[in-house]
Write a protein that holds these residues in place. Structure first.
Motif, PDB file in Angstrom:
ATOM      1  N   ALA A  11       0.843  -1.197   0.000  1.00  0.00           N
ATOM      2  CA  ALA A  11       0.000   0.000   0.000  1.00  0.00           C
ATOM      3  C   ALA A  11       0.878   1.246   0.000  1.00  0.00           C
ATOM      4  N   ASP A  12       0.237   2.418  -0.121  1.00  0.00           N
ATOM      5  CA  ASP A  12       0.928   3.701   0.040  1.00  0.00           C
ATOM      6  C   ASP A  12       2.163   3.806  -0.857  1.00  0.00           C
ATOM      7  N   PRO A  13       2.034   3.534  -2.156  1.00  0.00           N
ATOM      8  CA  PRO A  13       3.236   3.437  -3.001  1.00  0.00           C
ATOM      9  C   PRO A  13       3.879   4.789  -3.294  1.00  0.00           C
ATOM     10  N   PRO A  26       6.618   0.977  -0.849  1.00  0.00           N
ATOM     11  CA  PRO A  26       5.254   0.904  -0.286  1.00  0.00           C
ATOM     12  C   PRO A  26       5.269   0.491   1.182  1.00  0.00           C
ATOM     13  N   SER A  27       4.114   0.605   1.826  1.00  0.00           N
ATOM     14  CA  SER A  27       3.890  -0.091   3.088  1.00  0.00           C
ATOM     15  C   SER A  27       3.696  -1.568   2.777  1.00  0.00           C
ATOM     16  N   HIS A  28       3.996  -2.426   3.752  1.00  0.00           N
ATOM     17  CA  HIS A  28       3.784  -3.871   3.598  1.00  0.00           C
ATOM     18  C   HIS A  28       2.662  -4.284   4.546  1.00  0.00           C
ATOM     19  N   GLN A  42      -5.505  -1.164  13.017  1.00  0.00           N
ATOM     20  CA  GLN A  42      -5.383  -2.397  12.237  1.00  0.00           C
ATOM     21  C   GLN A  42      -4.266  -2.343  11.192  1.00  0.00           C
ATOM     22  N   TYR A  43      -3.753  -1.150  10.947  1.00  0.00           N
ATOM     23  CA  TYR A  43      -2.610  -1.022  10.025  1.00  0.00           C
ATOM     24  C   TYR A  43      -1.348  -1.243  10.860  1.00  0.00           C
ATOM     25  N   ASP A  44      -1.043  -2.524  11.059  1.00  0.00           N
ATOM     26  CA  ASP A  44      -0.031  -2.920  12.056  1.00  0.00           C
ATOM     27  C   ASP A  44       1.207  -3.484  11.343  1.00  0.00           C
ATOM     28  N   MET A  45       1.769  -2.690  10.472  1.00  0.00           N
ATOM     29  CA  MET A  45       2.848  -3.203   9.622  1.00  0.00           C
ATOM     30  C   MET A  45       4.188  -3.208  10.368  1.00  0.00           C
ATOM     31  N   ALA A  46       5.044  -4.190   9.976  1.00  0.00           N
ATOM     32  CA  ALA A  46       6.270  -4.415  10.764  1.00  0.00           C
ATOM     33  C   ALA A  46       7.548  -4.417   9.930  1.00  0.00           C
ATOM     34  N   LEU A  81       4.813   0.575  11.169  1.00  0.00           N
ATOM     35  CA  LEU A  81       5.620   1.165  10.091  1.00  0.00           C
ATOM     36  C   LEU A  81       4.664   1.540   8.964  1.00  0.00           C
ATOM     37  N   TRP A  82       4.296   2.807   8.919  1.00  0.00           N
ATOM     38  CA  TRP A  82       3.313   3.268   7.922  1.00  0.00           C
ATOM     39  C   TRP A  82       4.014   3.799   6.671  1.00  0.00           C
ATOM     40  N   ALA A  83       3.311   4.587   5.889  1.00  0.00           N
ATOM     41  CA  ALA A  83       3.725   4.931   4.520  1.00  0.00           C
ATOM     42  C   ALA A  83       5.115   5.572   4.418  1.00  0.00           C
ATOM     43  N   PRO A  84       6.038   4.935   3.702  1.00  0.00           N
ATOM     44  CA  PRO A  84       7.394   5.470   3.570  1.00  0.00           C
ATOM     45  C   PRO A  84       7.600   6.224   2.254  1.00  0.00           C
ATOM     46  N   SER A 133       3.728  13.123  13.430  1.00  0.00           N
ATOM     47  CA  SER A 133       2.681  12.651  12.525  1.00  0.00           C
ATOM     48  C   SER A 133       3.246  11.652  11.498  1.00  0.00           C
ATOM     49  N   ILE A 134       2.605  11.547  10.337  1.00  0.00           N
ATOM     50  CA  ILE A 134       2.845  10.397   9.440  1.00  0.00           C
ATOM     51  C   ILE A 134       3.072  10.840   7.987  1.00  0.00           C
ATOM     52  N   ASP A 135       3.213   9.842   7.129  1.00  0.00           N
ATOM     53  CA  ASP A 135       3.201   9.995   5.667  1.00  0.00           C
ATOM     54  C   ASP A 135       4.248  10.968   5.135  1.00  0.00           C
ATOM     55  N   PRO A 136       5.529  10.730   5.440  1.00  0.00           N
ATOM     56  CA  PRO A 136       6.564  11.573   4.840  1.00  0.00           C
ATOM     57  C   PRO A 136       6.615  11.387   3.329  1.00  0.00           C
ATOM     58  N   PHE A 230      -6.226  15.464   4.331  1.00  0.00           N
ATOM     59  CA  PHE A 230      -6.362  14.474   5.406  1.00  0.00           C
ATOM     60  C   PHE A 230      -5.030  13.751   5.643  1.00  0.00           C
ATOM     61  N   GLU A 231      -4.426  13.200   4.572  1.00  0.00           N
ATOM     62  CA  GLU A 231      -3.157  12.469   4.688  1.00  0.00           C
ATOM     63  C   GLU A 231      -2.597  12.236   3.287  1.00  0.00           C
ATOM     64  N   ALA A 232      -1.490  11.484   3.200  1.00  0.00           N
ATOM     65  CA  ALA A 232      -0.935  11.048   1.912  1.00  0.00           C
ATOM     66  C   ALA A 232      -0.476  12.214   1.033  1.00  0.00           C
ATOM     67  N   ALA A 233       0.333  13.092   1.590  1.00  0.00           N
ATOM     68  CA  ALA A 233       0.880  14.200   0.802  1.00  0.00           C
ATOM     69  C   ALA A 233       1.839  13.683  -0.276  1.00  0.00           C
ATOM     70  N   HIS A 296      -1.156   4.050  -6.957  1.00  0.00           N
ATOM     71  CA  HIS A 296      -2.110   4.148  -5.857  1.00  0.00           C
ATOM     72  C   HIS A 296      -2.401   2.742  -5.345  1.00  0.00           C
ATOM     73  N   HIS A 297      -3.322   2.596  -4.429  1.00  0.00           N
ATOM     74  CA  HIS A 297      -3.676   1.248  -3.968  1.00  0.00           C
ATOM     75  C   HIS A 297      -5.193   1.107  -3.857  1.00  0.00           C
ATOM     76  N   ASP A 298      -5.644  -0.138  -3.829  1.00  0.00           N
ATOM     77  CA  ASP A 298      -7.034  -0.425  -3.473  1.00  0.00           C
ATOM     78  C   ASP A 298      -7.076  -1.811  -2.823  1.00  0.00           C
ATOM     79  N   LEU A 308      -5.691  -4.721   3.927  1.00  0.00           N
ATOM     80  CA  LEU A 308      -4.921  -5.582   3.016  1.00  0.00           C
ATOM     81  C   LEU A 308      -5.065  -5.006   1.609  1.00  0.00           C
ATOM     82  N   ARG A 309      -4.104  -4.162   1.265  1.00  0.00           N
ATOM     83  CA  ARG A 309      -4.217  -3.355   0.048  1.00  0.00           C
ATOM     84  C   ARG A 309      -3.193  -3.785  -1.001  1.00  0.00           C
ATOM     85  N   SER A 310      -3.383  -3.332  -2.233  1.00  0.00           N
ATOM     86  CA  SER A 310      -2.478  -3.708  -3.319  1.00  0.00           C
ATOM     87  C   SER A 310      -2.194  -2.500  -4.207  1.00  0.00           C
TER      88      SER A 310
HETATM   89  O1  FUB Z   1      -0.845   2.610   5.614  1.00  0.00           O
HETATM   90  C1  FUB Z   1      -1.205   3.228   6.825  1.00  0.00           C
HETATM   91  C2  FUB Z   1      -1.864   4.532   6.560  1.00  0.00           C
HETATM   92  O2  FUB Z   1      -3.022   4.338   5.762  1.00  0.00           O
HETATM   93  C3  FUB Z   1      -1.053   5.516   5.763  1.00  0.00           C
HETATM   94  O3  FUB Z   1      -0.037   6.119   6.490  1.00  0.00           O
HETATM   95  C4  FUB Z   1      -2.127   6.423   5.289  1.00  0.00           C
HETATM   96  O4  FUB Z   1      -1.759   7.299   4.276  1.00  0.00           O
HETATM   97  C5  FUB Z   1      -3.183   5.419   4.858  1.00  0.00           C
HETATM   98  O5  FUB Z   1      -2.954   4.941   3.560  1.00  0.00           O
END
Ligand code: FUB
Length: 332
Positions: A11-13, A26-28, A42-46, A81-84, A133-136, A230-233, A296-298, A308-310
Motif C-alpha cells: 500500500a501507500d506506493p 510501499p507499506s507492507h 489495524q494497520y499494524d505493519m512491521a 511502520l506506515w507509509a514510507p 505525525s505520518i506519511d513523509p 487528510f493524509e498522503a501528501a 495508488h492502492h485499493d 490488506l491493500r495492493s
Molecule cells: O498505511 C497506513 C496509513 O493508511 C497511511 O499512512 C495512510 O496514508 C493510509 O494509507
C-alpha cells in the motif's frame, strides 16, 4: 486494472525513478486480529520491502528486493511502520523516510540510509528531531534542495498539533479520530520542511501547507471534507508548476492543488481519483520515459479488507493549462 504486486499486500506506493528504473517504496500490509477502527490500529505493519521495474508495461516483471528494514532494527520504534518514501541525496546515497510510533505511542518520522535504491537501509538511532505525525513524502527540487512533506489526521495525530507547527505543542487530548470542525475553522494543513544537506534532519521549523479555495482565495474550511487535506501528501513538479496532491480521508478522494513554490500556498485544482475499494487512498505521481504515472492502492485483491491493500499504476494526463485530467481506473 491488475495489481502490480500479488505475492504480498502492499500500500501507500511512493514511486521514483532512480538509475533509469522505477523504484516503489510501499507499506507492507499484513494480516492482523486487530479490529478495524477509525484510529487505524489495524494497520499494524512491521517491515518494508522495495520493488523495482524497468517498464510500466502491464506484462513487465516487478522485482521484489526483499525486506529492507524492520521494526526490530529501529531502536526508537514501538510499532506501525506506515507509509514510507525515499530520496537520493547529494552524496549519491539513498534515504528512506518512514513514520512509526515511538515507545510512547507518538508518531515520529525516521530516516534510514543505503548505498543502493533497493537498500538495505540502516536507520538513524533517533527519529528526525522535531518530526511528528505520518506519511513523509520527499521532494528534491530541480535546484537540488530537498523537502519533506508530512502529516495525517485522526490515527496520524496531526490534529494534536493545532497549537503550532512544532512537535512540542503535542496535545494528547486530541488523539483519536478527531479534527477541527465548524464553519469558521480552517482545515489543518500538511507540514513541509527543507531537509539538511545531509538529508538526516529538518533544516528549518516545519511550515503549514495552505490550500486555497479557488472561488474565494481563502484557505479551505475544516468542514469541507471533499477538499480538505487528510493524509498522503505528495509533491511533483511539471513545467515549473508545483503540484501538491493528497487524500481527503473520510471522503476517499485523491485531489491536487498547484502553486509557484514548494511551500505554496497552493490553489485547489480538482480530483485525480474517485474513491476506490477500501477506506484509505494514497498515491504518488512520477514521470517515467516522458509519460506521467499515478501509483495508488485499493483492496480489490483482498476483496475489500481495508488493511490488506495492493499497489496499482495508471497513466495520467494533463490538459493544455496543466490541469490533471481525472483518472478513470476502469478504462484500459
Ligand atoms: O498505511 C497506513 C496509513 O493508511 C497511511 O499512512 C495512510 O496514508 C493510509 O494509507
Amino acid at each position: 486494472m491488475a495489481p502490480l504486486i500479488t505475492h504480498l499486500y502492499t500500500a501507500d506506493p511512493s514511486a521514483h525513478v532512480f538509475e533509469g528504473r522505477v523504484y516503489i517504496y510501499p507499506s507492507h500490509d499484513r494480516e492482523t486480529d486487530i479490529q478495524f477502527n477509525d484510529n487505524g490500529d489495524q494497520y499494524d505493519m512491521a517491515d518494508y520491502h522495495v520493488f523495482s521495474t524497468d517498464s510500466l508495461d502491464p506484462a513487465a516483471p516487478v522485482i521484489d528486493h526483499g525486506v529492507v528494514l524492520r521494526t526490530e532494527d529501529i531502536p526508537w520504534v514501538s510499532k506501525q511502520l506506515w507509509a514510507p518514501d525515499a530520496a537520493q541525496g547529494r552524496d549519491g546515497k539513498y534515504y528512506l523516510y518512514f513514520p512509526a510510533r515511538d515507545k510512547a505511542g507518538v508518531f515520529r518520522i525516521g530516516v534510514a540510509v543505503g548505498d543502493r535504491p533497493e537498500g538495505p537501509f540502516t536507520p538513524d538511532p533517533e527519529p528526525i528531531k522535531g518530526s511528528y505525525s505520518i506519511d513523509p513524502a520527499s521532494f528534491v527540487d530541480t535546484d537540488g534542495a530537498a523537502y519533506l512533506y508530512f502529516g495525517g489526521l485522526w490515527g496520524g495525530q496531526l490534529q494534536c498539533y493545532q497549537g503550532g507547527n512544532t512537535a512540542d505543542v503535542f496535545d494528547d487530548s486530541w488523539q483519536g479520530p478527531k479534527e477541527p470542525t465548524g464553519a469558521e475553522a480552517k482545515a489543518m494543513g500538511a507540514r513541509v520542511a527543507k531537509l539538511t544537506d545531509d538529508m538526516h534532519q529538518f533544516a528549518e521549523e516545519p511550515r503549514e501547507v495552505v490550500i486555497l479555495a479557488p472561488e474565494t482565495g481563502e484557505p479551505i474550511a475544516a468542514d469541507d471534507h471533499d477538499r480538505r487535506f487528510f493524509e498522503a501528501a505528495w509533491m511533483h513538479k511539471r513545467a515549473d508548476k508545483y503540484y501538491f496532491s493528497y487524500s481527503t480521508g473520510d471522503t476517499h478522494y485523491l485531489c491536487y492543488a498547484t502553486g509557484d513554490t514548494p511551500y505554496g500556498p497552493f490553489t485547489y485544482g480538482g480530483r485525480i481519483l474517485e474513491p476506490v475499494l477500501g477506506w484509505t487512498t494514497h498515491h504518488s505521481i512520477v514521470e517515467f520515459q516522458g509519460r506521467w504515472w499515478l501509483f495508488h492502492h485499493d483492496c480489490e485483491l483482498s476483496k475489500g479488507v481495508n488493511h490488506l491493500r495492493s499497489v496499482k499504476v495508471k497513466e495520467i494526463f494533463y490538459d493544455d493549462e496543466g490541469k490533471i485530467l481525472p483518472v478513470d481506473v476502469n478504462a484500459s
